[in-house]
Design a protein around this motif. Structure first.
Motif, short mmCIF file in Angstrom:
data_model
loop_
_atom_site.label_atom_id
_atom_site.label_comp_id
_atom_site.label_asym_id
_atom_site.label_seq_id
_atom_site.Cartn_x
_atom_site.Cartn_y
_atom_site.Cartn_z
N UNK A 1 41.04 29.23 99.65
CA UNK A 1 41.72 30.44 99.16
C UNK A 1 40.85 31.67 99.38
N UNK A 2 39.55 31.56 99.11
CA UNK A 2 38.64 32.69 99.32
C UNK A 2 38.56 33.03 100.80
N UNK A 3 38.45 32.01 101.64
CA UNK A 3 38.38 32.24 103.09
C UNK A 3 39.63 32.94 103.59
N UNK A 4 40.78 32.53 103.09
CA UNK A 4 42.05 33.15 103.50
C UNK A 4 42.08 34.62 103.09
N UNK A 5 41.63 34.93 101.87
CA UNK A 5 41.61 36.33 101.42
C UNK A 5 40.68 37.16 102.29
N UNK A 6 39.52 36.60 102.65
CA UNK A 6 38.57 37.34 103.48
C UNK A 6 39.19 37.61 104.84
N UNK A 7 39.84 36.60 105.43
CA UNK A 7 40.49 36.79 106.73
C UNK A 7 41.54 37.90 106.64
N UNK A 8 42.35 37.88 105.58
CA UNK A 8 43.40 38.89 105.43
C UNK A 8 42.82 40.29 105.26
N UNK A 9 41.71 40.41 104.54
CA UNK A 9 41.08 41.71 104.34
C UNK A 9 40.49 42.24 105.63
N UNK A 10 40.06 41.35 106.53
CA UNK A 10 39.43 41.77 107.77
C UNK A 10 40.46 42.16 108.84
N UNK A 11 41.71 41.80 108.64
CA UNK A 11 42.75 42.11 109.64
C UNK A 11 43.19 43.53 109.55
#
Length: 81
Positions: A71-81
């Motif tokens: 879940x944390x990794x997914x949030x980080x990916x979304x923030x970086x897009x």
């Protein structure tokens, strides 16, 4: 309850207050200033909270940890897009 400030700026928290707030030796506390008052707040660490939440039925600690990491990794990916 009254307490005296020493020449080093230290105070003793009365036993009744320590018991009420569950403050033990070596615990950390925070002083919050609100409207000319200092409020003593015990600081809880993750270690203090360990074991307070049970894993979901049929899951393990390792599984819960993996779910949280994903879940944390997914949030980080979304923030970086």
């Amino acid at each position: 309850m009254l307490s005296t400030v020493t020449s080093k700026g230290q105070i003793t928290i009365p036993k009744e207050i320590r018991s009420l707030l569950n403050i033990k030796p070596n615990d950390r506390v925070d002083f919050v200033i609100e409207g000319g008052r200092a409020i003593l707040v015990p600081v809880k660490t993750l270690r203090d909270l360990r074991g307070t939440v049970a894993p979901r039925e049929g899951s393990s600690f390792a599984g819960e940890r993996e779910t949280a990491k994903s879940a944390v990794a997914q949030r980080v990916r979304e923030e970086m897009e």
